[in-house]
Structure formats: structure tokens, C-alpha cells
Design a protein around this motif. Structure first.
Motif, mmCIF file in Angstrom:
data_model
loop_
_atom_site.group_PDB
_atom_site.id
_atom_site.type_symbol
_atom_site.label_atom_id
_atom_site.label_comp_id
_atom_site.label_asym_id
_atom_site.label_seq_id
_atom_site.Cartn_x
_atom_site.Cartn_y
_atom_site.Cartn_z
ATOM 1 N N LEU A 193 6.301 5.597 5.602
ATOM 2 C CA LEU A 193 6.749 4.613 6.591
ATOM 3 C C LEU A 193 6.035 4.796 7.919
ATOM 4 O O LEU A 193 5.644 3.831 8.574
ATOM 5 N N GLU A 194 5.832 6.052 8.321
ATOM 6 C CA GLU A 194 5.119 6.308 9.577
ATOM 7 C C GLU A 194 3.650 5.921 9.470
ATOM 8 O O GLU A 194 3.067 5.394 10.421
ATOM 9 N N ILE A 195 3.043 6.185 8.346
ATOM 10 C CA ILE A 195 1.611 5.915 8.173
ATOM 11 C C ILE A 195 1.329 4.413 8.071
ATOM 12 O O ILE A 195 0.408 3.911 8.713
ATOM 13 N N PHE A 196 2.115 3.686 7.285
ATOM 14 C CA PHE A 196 1.782 2.302 6.992
ATOM 15 C C PHE A 196 2.565 1.264 7.804
ATOM 16 O O PHE A 196 2.150 0.122 7.883
ATOM 17 N N GLU A 197 3.701 1.620 8.381
ATOM 18 C CA GLU A 197 4.491 0.584 9.068
ATOM 19 C C GLU A 197 4.710 0.913 10.511
ATOM 20 O O GLU A 197 4.649 1.965 10.992
ATOM 21 N N PHE B 284 0.827 -1.207 0.000
ATOM 22 C CA PHE B 284 0.000 0.000 0.000
ATOM 23 C C PHE B 284 0.861 1.257 0.000
ATOM 24 O O PHE B 284 0.569 2.219 -0.698
ATOM 25 N N ALA B 285 1.943 1.241 0.771
ATOM 26 C CA ALA B 285 2.854 2.382 0.790
ATOM 27 C C ALA B 285 3.518 2.547 -0.576
ATOM 28 O O ALA B 285 3.666 3.675 -1.064
ATOM 29 N N LEU B 286 3.891 1.438 -1.201
ATOM 30 C CA LEU B 286 4.488 1.513 -2.534
ATOM 31 C C LEU B 286 3.486 2.029 -3.566
ATOM 32 O O LEU B 286 3.843 2.815 -4.448
ATOM 33 N N ALA B 287 2.238 1.603 -3.447
ATOM 34 C CA ALA B 287 1.213 2.076 -4.376
ATOM 35 C C ALA B 287 0.977 3.575 -4.221
ATOM 36 O O ALA B 287 0.860 4.298 -5.212
ATOM 37 N N VAL B 288 0.924 4.056 -2.979
ATOM 38 C CA VAL B 288 0.730 5.490 -2.745
ATOM 39 C C VAL B 288 1.930 6.271 -3.275
ATOM 40 O O VAL B 288 1.769 7.314 -3.907
ATOM 41 N N LEU B 289 3.139 5.752 -3.042
ATOM 42 C CA LEU B 289 4.333 6.425 -3.557
ATOM 43 C C LEU B 289 4.319 6.455 -5.087
ATOM 44 O O LEU B 289 4.690 7.470 -5.689
ATOM 45 N N ALA B 290 3.879 5.389 -5.711
ATOM 46 C CA ALA B 290 3.792 5.361 -7.172
ATOM 47 C C ALA B 290 2.800 6.400 -7.684
ATOM 48 O O ALA B 290 3.069 7.098 -8.668
ATOM 49 N N VAL B 291 1.670 6.525 -7.025
ATOM 50 C CA VAL B 291 0.673 7.517 -7.428
ATOM 51 C C VAL B 291 1.226 8.925 -7.251
ATOM 52 O O VAL B 291 1.064 9.784 -8.119
ATOM 53 N N ILE B 292 1.903 9.165 -6.133
ATOM 54 C CA ILE B 292 2.465 10.496 -5.877
ATOM 55 C C ILE B 292 3.487 10.857 -6.949
ATOM 56 O O ILE B 292 3.439 11.939 -7.536
#
Length: 158
Positions: free
Chosen positions: A154-158, A101-109
Motif C-alpha cells: 500500500l505504501e509503495i503503490f498507493e 500492480f500491488a495485487l500482482a506483486v502480492l500474488a507472486v509473493i
């Protein structure tokens, strides 16, 4: 038993509209709806676990500001049409997170920000291949992405 009852019902009705209103088609349409619902249920991803959900507005504000600034920068490059050395290039960005999910959000950003595009993620090396339109300093780009986005993710998802 029915993970998607509305989908099952709609598929059954669609089957009957396409093939006729008979008892056999009602049974066959229901079977198609059940099987499709079960198949889709197996594709359903797990729900994301947000550890610090209250940081989402901060991340959204940073992303919105960056998108606006990037739009102006790219527009200035295009409109001015300055004769400049070709400065577009590729960056291999190491990432810490493995959370999908963090990777997907980073990809969208990174893809929604004009001037940069997420091209590939290598899960073995934990790196992302980015294309940047106006690449002057690779280390500055890597530091900016890691300090602005990845730290919050990292703070939000992990």
C-alpha cells in the motif's frame, strides 16, 4: 505509427521466409506486421506508479527471508513425515488495495512462498482465496500477510 518496429520487421521477414520473396508477399507481410504491432500496443498495460520506490528493497528482503524460512518449514514437514492431523486449508483474505500492480506483486509473493498458493481474487468483495499447507491459526495468517506484505505494498503503490 510503429509501436513495435522490431516486431513488425521480424514478422515481415518471417512472412517472406515462409511464403517466398515477392513484392506481393512483401506488402502482405508488412501489413501483417503493422496490424500485429497495433494489436499488441492496445494490450500494453499502463506503467506502474511507485510512490515510495525506496521501500522495494525492504519488501524484497522480507520476501527473501520468508521464502527461505518457508522452504525449511515445508522441507521439515516433508522429511520428518510426522503423523500429524491434516492441517492444510483455505483462507479468505480481505485486502484493501485495488491497484492491479500491488495485487500482482502480492500474488507472486504468496505463490512463491512454499506452503501457500494464491487461488482466486474476488474484486467485488476484495478478497483473496489462499491455500495454506500448514494452517493452524487463520487469524495469524491473515494478520501476518496484512502486516508484512500488504502494508508495504500500500505504501509503495498507493
Amino acid at each position: 505509427m510503429l509501436p513495435f518496429p522490431i516486431l513488425t520487421f521480424c514478422l515481415m521477414i518471417m512472412w517472406m521466409l515462409l511464403n517466398g520473396f515477392t513484392l506481393g508477399h512483401l506488402i502482405l507481410g508488412s501489413l501483417v506486421g503493422f496490424v500485429a504491432g497495433w494489436a499488441l500496443a492496445s494490450l500494453r498495460p499502463e506503467k506502474p506508479r511507485l510512490k515510495k520506490w525506496y521501500l522495494l528493497p525492504k519488501l524484497a528482503a522480507i520476501v527473501i527471508v520468508d521464502i527461505i524460512r518457508s522452504n525449511f518449514s515445508v522441507a521439515r514437514l516433508i522429511v520428518m513425515g510426522q503423523k500429524r492431523p491434516d492441517s492444510s486449508g483455505f483462507i479468505l483474505l480481505p485486502v484493501q488495495t485495488e491497484n492491479p500492480f500491488a495485487l500482482a506483486v502480492l500474488a507472486v509473493i504468496l505463490t512463491s512462498t512454499p506452503g501457500s498458493a494464491w487461488l482466486e481474487y474476488d474484486s467485488r468483495n476484495k478478497t483473496v482465496l489462499l491455500h495454506v499447507l500448514d494452517l493452524i491459526d487463520r487469524d495469524e495468517w491473515v494478520a501476518m500477510i496484512k502486516n508484512r506484505y500488504e502494508v508495504l505494498l500500500l505504501e509503495i503503490f498507493e
